[in-house]
Scaffold this motif. Structure first.
Motif, mmCIF file in Angstrom:
data_model
loop_
_atom_site.group_PDB
_atom_site.id
_atom_site.type_symbol
_atom_site.label_atom_id
_atom_site.label_comp_id
_atom_site.label_asym_id
_atom_site.label_seq_id
_atom_site.Cartn_x
_atom_site.Cartn_y
_atom_site.Cartn_z
ATOM 1 N N THR A 147 0.855 -1.184 0.000
ATOM 2 C CA THR A 147 0.000 0.000 0.000
ATOM 3 C C THR A 147 0.889 1.231 0.000
ATOM 4 O O THR A 147 1.763 1.383 0.865
ATOM 5 C CB THR A 147 -0.917 0.025 1.236
ATOM 6 O OG1 THR A 147 -1.688 -1.174 1.265
ATOM 7 C CG2 THR A 147 -1.828 1.231 1.209
ATOM 8 N N VAL A 148 0.677 2.120 -0.958
ATOM 9 C CA VAL A 148 1.516 3.317 -1.116
ATOM 10 C C VAL A 148 0.658 4.547 -0.882
ATOM 11 O O VAL A 148 -0.419 4.691 -1.486
ATOM 12 C CB VAL A 148 2.160 3.364 -2.516
ATOM 13 C CG1 VAL A 148 2.972 4.650 -2.684
ATOM 14 C CG2 VAL A 148 3.038 2.152 -2.734
ATOM 15 N N ASP A 149 1.123 5.415 -0.009
ATOM 16 C CA ASP A 149 0.445 6.682 0.281
ATOM 17 C C ASP A 149 1.474 7.798 0.103
ATOM 18 O O ASP A 149 2.384 7.965 0.921
ATOM 19 C CB ASP A 149 -0.104 6.675 1.704
ATOM 20 C CG ASP A 149 -0.942 7.908 2.003
ATOM 21 O OD1 ASP A 149 -1.140 8.736 1.082
ATOM 22 O OD2 ASP A 149 -1.386 8.065 3.158
ATOM 23 N N VAL A 150 1.356 8.553 -0.985
ATOM 24 C CA VAL A 150 2.343 9.581 -1.333
ATOM 25 C C VAL A 150 1.670 10.942 -1.318
ATOM 26 O O VAL A 150 0.585 11.123 -1.890
ATOM 27 C CB VAL A 150 2.967 9.316 -2.727
ATOM 28 C CG1 VAL A 150 4.006 10.380 -3.062
ATOM 29 C CG2 VAL A 150 3.607 7.942 -2.760
ATOM 30 N N ASP A 151 2.317 11.903 -0.657
ATOM 31 C CA ASP A 151 1.842 13.287 -0.631
ATOM 32 C C ASP A 151 2.082 13.899 -2.010
ATOM 33 O O ASP A 151 3.234 14.079 -2.436
ATOM 34 C CB ASP A 151 2.591 14.069 0.453
ATOM 35 C CG ASP A 151 2.100 15.506 0.573
ATOM 36 O OD1 ASP A 151 1.126 15.865 -0.117
ATOM 37 O OD2 ASP A 151 2.694 16.272 1.367
ATOM 38 N N ALA A 152 1.012 14.205 -2.704
ATOM 39 C CA ALA A 152 1.146 14.731 -4.065
ATOM 40 C C ALA A 152 1.783 16.104 -4.104
ATOM 41 O O ALA A 152 2.347 16.506 -5.124
ATOM 42 C CB ALA A 152 -0.229 14.782 -4.743
ATOM 43 N N SER A 153 1.705 16.856 -2.995
ATOM 44 C CA SER A 153 2.276 18.199 -2.978
ATOM 45 C C SER A 153 3.784 18.196 -2.783
ATOM 46 O O SER A 153 4.436 19.221 -2.980
ATOM 47 C CB SER A 153 1.635 19.030 -1.864
ATOM 48 O OG SER A 153 1.899 18.464 -0.590
ATOM 49 N N ALA A 154 4.362 17.078 -2.393
ATOM 50 C CA ALA A 154 5.814 17.002 -2.181
ATOM 51 C C ALA A 154 6.515 16.948 -3.530
ATOM 52 O O ALA A 154 6.224 16.082 -4.358
ATOM 53 C CB ALA A 154 6.164 15.775 -1.342
ATOM 54 N N LYS A 155 7.434 17.867 -3.755
ATOM 55 C CA LYS A 155 8.172 17.934 -5.009
ATOM 56 C C LYS A 155 9.673 17.945 -4.721
ATOM 57 O O LYS A 155 10.333 18.983 -4.805
ATOM 58 C CB LYS A 155 7.781 19.184 -5.807
ATOM 59 C CG LYS A 155 6.313 19.285 -6.151
ATOM 60 C CD LYS A 155 5.877 18.172 -7.100
ATOM 61 C CE LYS A 155 4.400 18.300 -7.468
ATOM 62 N NZ LYS A 155 3.946 17.210 -8.350
ATOM 63 N N PRO A 156 10.239 16.805 -4.346
ATOM 64 C CA PRO A 156 11.679 16.775 -4.082
ATOM 65 C C PRO A 156 12.488 16.882 -5.366
ATOM 66 O O PRO A 156 11.962 16.718 -6.475
ATOM 67 C CB PRO A 156 11.878 15.414 -3.415
ATOM 68 C CG PRO A 156 10.766 14.568 -3.948
ATOM 69 C CD PRO A 156 9.597 15.497 -4.141
ATOM 70 N N ALA A 157 13.781 17.157 -5.203
ATOM 71 C CA ALA A 157 14.672 17.223 -6.352
ATOM 72 C C ALA A 157 14.811 15.842 -6.985
ATOM 73 O O ALA A 157 14.605 14.819 -6.325
ATOM 74 C CB ALA A 157 16.045 17.749 -5.920
#
Length: 476
Positions: free
Chosen positions: A366-376
């Motif tokens: 199960t993957v829960d990723v914050d869509a607002s996170a924009k890492p390099a």
């Protein structure tokens, strides 16, 4: 380079040979002066005779006056910070107040750096920015032991007597000089004074019977006033220079911190360059080598079909079949190799790459990723391989029935949390005698290489929870 032997005559000055020799003579370059990277000095010259009429003299005069105005408040802030810290040492939560005061001293430092820039002609680089630590104790420690904050507190304490002395001496020399030069004008309004011999005088007195009330004495006092006025910029120049030295030493960055920051920037640039290079290698393998192998496999497949429909030697058919099978295996291995170098799914973002990883896993993930996170991009690559390695460990070693992956942004950091319900007992082990190390140790080193943190909690019986904190960018 030719050498001159003792038997060869030296060219005499003025001859063509001497001129050519002078043209070919190499003068060693003058070594460059290495400037201090902490500040830029924009001060103008301060000539002795024109000193009182220069902009620099009056700017430094304004600085000393403003410094005295701020000195009592600055000293009160510094002493309050120290006393609050001493009074709250027995507490824990209250220490955040003291830590906030230490961090607030950076604001005082910025004020004095601005004053030094506008009035003292020196631009001092600001200290390295404070990093926001995560966790209760780490945040408290980062606040209480903030080096630039404590240096600013020391500056506020040390400059208090300096501000008083500079203000008093500057005004003393200026007022004495102007007063002595104009004494012949305003002395006529002074009250009469009686000397020891009974005579009456009007003017400044030195001792009991020496009065400045004659033309010669007035002229001499004017000369003394001119001397004081010429010395006034030089005296205040010394105090301004002391303030400059203190501003650079206590309110600017240390050479070590600048070196560390430069190394961090260089390391971040190298990480970004390495990630870009891996992306190019993956694209070249996918678009070049892999495409050619696919074409070869298709041609071998067509040749195999043609050979099977005609009367051909069976050994030749087997040879082509084996070549076809080997080519397909090479394509599969090349795809895995390219995916290990840089997953193509990362081009669409970390969320898509992790969803693809979860879909290919033999365990439910199960993957829960914050869509607002924009890492390099370099951070995305490290995060992906951390999750991929942890999922692989859960499949091979943990005996887990499922994995949960959480990716979110916390301030300036990217937080990964991977949890499995396996048997537990995972640990970061040191390399053995042959230099072999566990996969977790390799991940921890890779994370620490970009100033990240890697924590493992895996009691016997499970569950295993791995938390990774990565900076959003490694080149900022």
């Amino acid at each position: 380079m030719s050498t001159v032997t003792p038997t060869e005559p030296l060219p005499r000055p003025g001859t063509p040979d001497a001129a050519s020799a002078a043209e070919t003579t190499t003068i060693p370059p003058t070594p460059a002066i290495r400037l201090d990277p902490r500040f830029v000095d924009r001060r103008e010259e301060l000539p002795f005779l024109r000193g009182p009429f220069t902009r620099r003299a009056w700017s430094e005069f304004g600085f000393l006056n403003l410094a005295l105005l701020l000195a009592p408040f600055a000293l009160a802030y510094a002493l309050f910070t120290v006393s609050v810290l001493a009074g709250l040492l027995v507490t824990v939560v209250g220490l955040f107040v003291a830590g906030g005061l230490v961090i607030g001293a950076r604001g005082w430092g910025a004020t004095y750096r601005s004053m030094a820039s506008s009035m003292l002609g020196i631009d001092v680089v600001a200290p390295v920015e404070r990093r926001l630590a995560t966790g209760f104790w780490r945040r408290l420690r980062s606040m209480l032991f903030d080096g630039p904050g404590w240096r600013a507190v020391l500056f506020l304490i040390v400059t208090f007597p300096l501000a008083i002395a500079g203000f008093v001496l500057s005004w003393t020399f200026l007022a004495t000089g102007l007063g002595a030069m104009t004494h012949w004008i305003w002395s006529r309004w002074l009250p009469l004074q009686q000397a020891g011999d009974g005579t009456w005088h009007r003017g400044a007195s030195f001792g009991l019977d020496f009065f400045i009330d004659t033309p010669i004495r007035q002229a001499g006092l004017v000369l003394v006033g001119v001397l004081f006025l010429l010395l006034w910029p030089q005296v205040q120049r010394a105090f301004a220079q002391l303030f400059r030295l203190l501003v650079v030493a206590l309110l600017g960055p240390t050479l070590t911190s600048l070196r560390v920051r430069d190394l961090e920037h260089a390391r971040g640039s190298m990480a970004d360059d390495a990630d870009a290079r891996l992306r190019r290698i993956e694209r070249d393998l996918h678009d070049g080598t892999q495409a050619r192998l696919v074409a070869v496999a298709m041609q071998l497949g067509e040749a195999k079909e043609q050979l099977t429909t005609t009367q051909t030697d069976p050994e030749l058919v087997d040879l082509v079949s084996n070549a076809h099978a080997s080519t397909k295996e090479a394509i599969a291995e090349l795809r895995e190799l390219a995916r290990g170098i840089h997953p193509p799914a990362l081009d669409a973002g970390l969320a898509v790459a992790l969803e693809t990883l979860a879909a290919r896993s033999p365990l439910p993930v199960t993957v829960d990723v914050d869509a607002s996170a924009k890492p390099a991009p370099a951070v995305e690559t490290i995060a992906y391989f951390c999750v991929a390695e942890l999922v692989t460990n859960a499949v091979k070693h943990a005996g887990a029935s499922g994995v949960y992956v959480l990716v979110e942004q916390q301030g300036t950091s990217l937080r990964l949390r991977v949890r499995d319900d396996g048997r537990g007992g995972a640990a970061i082990t040191q390399p053995d005698a042959k230099g072999h190390r566990s996969g977790l140790a390799g991940l921890a080193e890779r994370v620490r290489a970009v100033d990240g943190t890697f924590d493992v909690v895996s009691p016997a019986g499970g569950p295993t929870v791995v938390t990774v904190l990565l900076p959003m960018s490694v080149s900022a």
